[in-house]
Design a protein around this motif. Structure first.
Motif, PDB file in Angstrom:
ATOM      1  N   ALA A 259      89.024  47.697  17.675  1.00 48.72           N
ATOM      2  CA  ALA A 259      89.821  48.588  17.286  1.00 48.72           C
ATOM      3  C   ALA A 259      89.293  49.817  18.190  1.00 48.72           C
ATOM      4  N   ASP A 260      90.109  50.708  18.604  1.00 45.20           N
ATOM      5  CA  ASP A 260      89.835  51.880  19.347  1.00 45.20           C
ATOM      6  C   ASP A 260      88.943  52.586  18.512  1.00 45.20           C
ATOM      7  N   PHE A 261      87.982  53.579  19.169  1.00 47.09           N
ATOM      8  CA  PHE A 261      86.799  54.233  18.636  1.00 47.09           C
ATOM      9  C   PHE A 261      86.555  55.448  19.067  1.00 47.09           C
ATOM     10  N   THR A 262      85.787  56.175  18.734  1.00 46.49           N
ATOM     11  CA  THR A 262      85.316  57.349  19.376  1.00 46.49           C
ATOM     12  C   THR A 262      83.638  57.421  19.035  1.00 46.49           C
ATOM     13  N   ASN A 263      82.977  57.794  19.991  1.00 46.57           N
ATOM     14  CA  ASN A 263      81.348  58.112  19.844  1.00 46.57           C
ATOM     15  C   ASN A 263      81.534  59.405  19.733  1.00 46.57           C
ATOM     16  N   ASP A 264      80.661  59.930  18.395  1.00 45.36           N
ATOM     17  CA  ASP A 264      80.857  61.337  17.866  1.00 45.36           C
ATOM     18  C   ASP A 264      80.001  62.290  18.980  1.00 45.36           C
ATOM     19  N   LEU A 265      80.902  63.099  19.485  1.00 46.76           N
ATOM     20  CA  LEU A 265      80.399  64.067  20.421  1.00 46.76           C
ATOM     21  C   LEU A 265      80.038  65.418  19.610  1.00 46.76           C
ATOM     22  N   THR A 266      78.871  66.020  19.813  1.00 46.87           N
ATOM     23  CA  THR A 266      78.341  67.107  19.239  1.00 46.87           C
ATOM     24  C   THR A 266      78.602  68.390  20.354  1.00 46.87           C
ATOM     25  N   ASN A 267      79.423  69.261  19.936  1.00 47.21           N
ATOM     26  CA  ASN A 267      79.572  70.468  20.758  1.00 47.21           C
ATOM     27  C   ASN A 267      79.516  71.707  20.110  1.00 47.21           C
ATOM     28  N   THR A 268      78.535  72.304  20.604  1.00 48.08           N
ATOM     29  CA  THR A 268      78.061  73.653  19.493  1.00 48.08           C
ATOM     30  C   THR A 268      78.836  74.727  19.948  1.00 48.08           C
ATOM     31  N   GLY A 269      79.635  74.546  20.960  1.00 48.48           N
ATOM     32  CA  GLY A 269      80.437  75.842  21.473  1.00 48.48           C
ATOM     33  C   GLY A 269      81.900  75.636  21.249  1.00 48.48           C
ATOM     34  N   ASP A 270      82.578  76.395  22.001  1.00 51.48           N
ATOM     35  CA  ASP A 270      84.080  76.463  21.945  1.00 51.48           C
ATOM     36  C   ASP A 270      84.911  75.961  23.204  1.00 51.48           C
ATOM     37  N   GLY A 271      83.940  75.271  24.182  1.00 48.07           N
ATOM     38  CA  GLY A 271      84.515  74.891  25.316  1.00 48.07           C
ATOM     39  C   GLY A 271      85.230  73.726  25.202  1.00 48.07           C
ATOM     40  N   THR A 272      86.264  73.473  26.237  1.00 48.48           N
ATOM     41  CA  THR A 272      87.316  72.554  26.213  1.00 48.48           C
ATOM     42  C   THR A 272      86.402  71.431  26.927  1.00 48.48           C
ATOM     43  N   VAL A 273      86.646  70.098  26.002  1.00 52.86           N
ATOM     44  CA  VAL A 273      85.935  68.918  26.724  1.00 52.86           C
ATOM     45  C   VAL A 273      87.055  68.046  27.093  1.00 52.86           C
ATOM     46  N   THR A 274      86.898  67.365  28.363  1.00 47.26           N
ATOM     47  CA  THR A 274      87.573  66.479  29.017  1.00 47.26           C
ATOM     48  C   THR A 274      86.953  65.139  29.123  1.00 47.26           C
ATOM     49  N   TYR A 275      87.324  63.902  29.020  1.00 42.10           N
ATOM     50  CA  TYR A 275      86.852  62.621  28.792  1.00 42.10           C
ATOM     51  C   TYR A 275      87.306  61.860  29.762  1.00 42.10           C
ATOM     52  N   THR A 276      86.415  61.233  30.341  1.00 40.10           N
ATOM     53  CA  THR A 276      86.829  60.180  31.545  1.00 40.10           C
ATOM     54  C   THR A 276      85.876  58.987  31.647  1.00 40.10           C
ATOM     55  N   SER A 277      86.514  57.661  32.099  1.00 39.72           N
ATOM     56  CA  SER A 277      85.849  56.532  32.112  1.00 39.72           C
ATOM     57  C   SER A 277      85.692  56.172  33.343  1.00 39.72           C
ATOM     58  N   ASN A 278      84.391  55.628  33.969  1.00 40.18           N
ATOM     59  CA  ASN A 278      84.344  55.292  35.337  1.00 40.18           C
ATOM     60  C   ASN A 278      84.840  53.892  35.747  1.00 40.18           C
TER      61      ASN A 278
END
Length: 707
Positions: A259-278
């Motif tokens: 199934a689709d999943f996420t690997n938990d990302l810890t972000n201590t701020g409020d920056g906008t995160v963009t995800y990519t796959s190589n």
């Protein structure tokens, strides 16, 4: 020094007067306190005549009220003009001069109060919008607009403040610093307001900013008795706090189909995160949520990239983790087939429970899978079917299953156990029920009676009478086995009937020969023999008869394998009708005449006898009818006939009268009678002249032979 100006609008009253001679209004008289003395309101410059009218108090009160009502009505539409103000004030003055009783009679008093309110509102607006002072650089003051009325300026001088505001910036998340003000000499109340640096002044707010950024604080000091109000501004910064991003797991192992999943990302701020796959052929990632979707098996690296947010900054702006995706296992089962031959095709069943969309290939040799469908088998036997299941990102599955088809039970049996036939019947088959596919061979135990086609079972009758047994023998076929391999039936063959009809002859004698006609309708090739005695059939042809009579002819029809037919038919020939007559019924002769024959017309074969009823006059030959003269007189010559062999006579006599007279002395002329004589056949029928064919004839009453 800041000055305050008080604006006072001067009310201008205008009183209109007119010449006495032109004023139609009466002159006012004012009574004294005791009512005994009246004073003119105006002293005319010419003689006047006074006409005094007395009114009751009530009438006077109403008249006074009516004057005020008229003044209120005259106000009309209120505008901020001296004219409108004069009308309002005149009405107000007149109303206030009335007694309480008279005021109560002013029905439109509310119109006056409404006009006063409307004018006051217009006045305030005029002060606000119409009069504005601006301090010039040289210290003078200018009106922004010239009012349309007189104003009075009251100037009050106060000292100016020289203000400075100070504030230290802080880091986002820390406690906000409080600004301080210096130069507040009058100790006026201080208000702090904030805005984003460079924003419009109307965006100031008393709310203390919390987000990181550059701001301006404005300190406003309220006016006091000695100092005018004042403001001061200062810029300050709320610095962004330091933040980090990191993945909980540096590598993740998955299997295709997970199934689709996420690997938990810890972000201590409020920056906008963009995800990519190589490697999006292995795994794709939602650029906003980081949700991973497995696409194929293999390796991919997922990278989270963060941009500084509103309140946080990142020294390291990326975080990564590796995904290893293994091929998935397929759930495959293969089912054998075991059964008895039923005419249908059968194969193995390969069921892929998971996943969908697999490719299944088949083959008859292990390791070779070149068939898109599983081979199916119909005939009995044991067959191995090999299969291969593939799908991208899944582990290939190979295997085999067995198709086992046993021979079914076969049975043969004839529809009839015995068959009765007659020789000549058409070839036939006794239906053989064969529930299998075995090869059947047919035989006959008596081929002189019946033969059988060894392959088709077609029976041919060869002789009769007799019996034969037909046997069907079956061998096991491809798909059937037989517990009992033979089936028989008997054939009884009877002699065939000959279809014969015999037609006799019934008719009247016609000098032709007649016989019976025997017709054999069926079969061909029969032998027909004839006889004139029952039971004796020695003649190859039926005897024929010409003469009248009734004749019985016997016949026999024979042929091998057929029942002999014996019977008879009759030939019946009736005598034909005949007649006799004399051509001349009265003949005259003399005593010197030669013998003569009066021609007798005769049909048929009857025998004629001639007679004379007066032999003294003439005699007649009884056979030939030749008359000999004997004397004078009359004689009747009669011909009498009896039925012959083939003719019968309804009238059996014919006659003529002979008259003989005495001769005159002249001899008769003799002629050659040989050529001109009357000729007759033996039946008495006259001929036309001398016959040309050989035979026996009658001439002049005598038989003559012509050769």
């Amino acid at each position: 020094m800041k000055h305050r100006f008080l604006y006072i609008m001067a009310l201008l009253l205008t009183v209109a007067t007119g010449a006495w001679a032109q004023d139609p209004d009466p002159i006012d008289l004012t009574p004294s306190a005791d009512g005994t003395v009246w004073t003119l309101s105006t002293m005319p410059e010419y003689d006047v005549e006074l006409e005094v009218t007395y009114y009751t108090d009530a009438e006077l009160d109403q008249m006074a009220a009516d004057e005020v009502i008229a003044k209120i009505t005259a106000i009309g539409t209120v505008t901020y003009t001296p004219e409108s103000k004069a009308l309002i004030d005149a009405a107000r003055t007149a109303y206030d001069a009335l007694t309480a009783t008279q005021q109560a009679l002013v029905a439109n008093y509310s119109t006056l109060t409404d006009a006063e309110t409307t004018y006051a509102t217009a006045e305030e607006t005029a002060y606000t919008e119409g009069v504005e002072l601006t301090k010039n650089p040289d210290g003078t003051w200018s009106l922004a607009a010239t009012p349309g009325f007189d104003v009075e300026l009251e100037v009050e001088y106060k000292a100016d403040l020289t203000l400075t505001v100070n504030i230290e910036g802080w880091t986002f998340g820390a406690t906000a610093n409080t600004p301080t003000v210096s130069g507040n000499e009058g100790s006026g109340a201080v208000t702090f307001e904030y805005k984003n640096k460079g924003a419009a002044d109307d965006s100031y707010s008393t709310d203390v900013p919390t987000d990181a950024g550059e701001y301006t604080v404005r300190a406003t000091v309220a006016e006091t008795d000695d100092y005018v109000d004042g403001t001061a501004t200062a810029d300050f910064t709320i610095a962004k706090a330091a933040a980090t991003i990191s993945y909980e797991t540096a590598s993740v192992s998955k299997t295709y189909g997970d199934a689709d999943f996420t690997n938990d990302l810890t972000n201590t701020g409020d920056g906008t995160v963009t995800y990519t796959s190589n490697n999006e052929s292995i795994a794709t990632v939602n650029s906003e949520t980081g949700l991973i979707h497995i696409v194929g098996s293999g390796e991919a690296t997922i990278t989270a990239t963060v941009a500084d947010g509103t309140n946080y900054t990142y020294a390291v702006k990326t975080a990564q983790y590796a995904i290893g995706v293994n091929t998935a296992a397929m759930s495959v089962t293969a089912t054998n087939y075991t059964g008895t031959y039923d005419g249908d095709s059968h194969t193995i069943t390969v069921t892929v429970t998971e996943p969908e969309g697999t490719t299944v290939k088949y083959g008859t040799v292990e390791g070779t899978y070149d068939l898109d469908e599983a081979p199916a088998y119909t005939d009995a036997g044991i067959y191995s079917v090999f299969y291969q299941v593939t799908k991208a990102n899944y582990t290939t599955v190979e295997g085999s299953a067995i198709v086992t088809i046993d021979k079914a039970a076969g049975v043969i049996s004839f529809a009839e156990s015995s068959v009765s036939k007659t020789y000549g019947d058409a070839d036939f088959t006794n239906t053989l029920t064969n529930t299998g596919d075995g090869t059947v061979t047919y035989t006959s135990n008596n081929e002189s009676v019946a033969t059988v086609n060894s392959e088709t079972g077609l029976v041919t009758i060869t002789g009769a009478p007799g019996e034969a047994t037909i046997t069907a023998t079956v061998t096991d076929g491809t798909n059937y086995a037989y517990a009992t391999a033979t089936a028989t039936f008997s054939v009884g063959v009877n002699s065939a009937a000959i279809t014969v009809s015999a037609e006799g002859f019934t008719g009247t004698y016609d000098s032709k020969s007649h016989t019976i006609t025997v017709t054999v309708t069926e079969p061909e090739g029969t032998t027909v023999k004839y006889g004139t005695t029952a039971g004796e059939y020695t003649l190859d042809e039926a005897p024929a008869y010409t003469d009248a009579g009734e004749y019985t002819i016997y016949y026999q029809v024979t042929k091998a394998n057929y029942t002999t037919v014996e019977n008879s038919a009759v030939v019946s020939i009736q005598k034909a009708a005949a007649s006799i007559s004399y051509e001349t019924t009265a003949v005259s002769k003399t005593t010197n005449d030669e013998a003569f024959v009066n021609a007798l017309t005769m049909t048929g074969d009857g025998t004629v006898t001639y007679s004379s009823d007066n032999v003294n006059v003439a005699t007649v030959n009884s056979e030939t009818g030749e008359v000999t003269i004997k004397g004078t007189g009359n004689a009747t010559i009669k011909a009498t006939v009896v039925d012959g062999t083939n003719y019968t006579y309804a009238t059996k006599t014919a006659q003529y009268t002979l008259t003989v007279e005495a001769a005159t002395g002249i001899s008769d002329v003799k002629t050659d009678a040989t050529e001109n004589a009357n000729w007759y056949d033996l039946s008495g029928r006259p001929l036309n002249g001398k016959p040309t064919k050989a035979g026996v004839y009658v001439k002049n009453g005598k038989k003559v032979v012509i050769k």
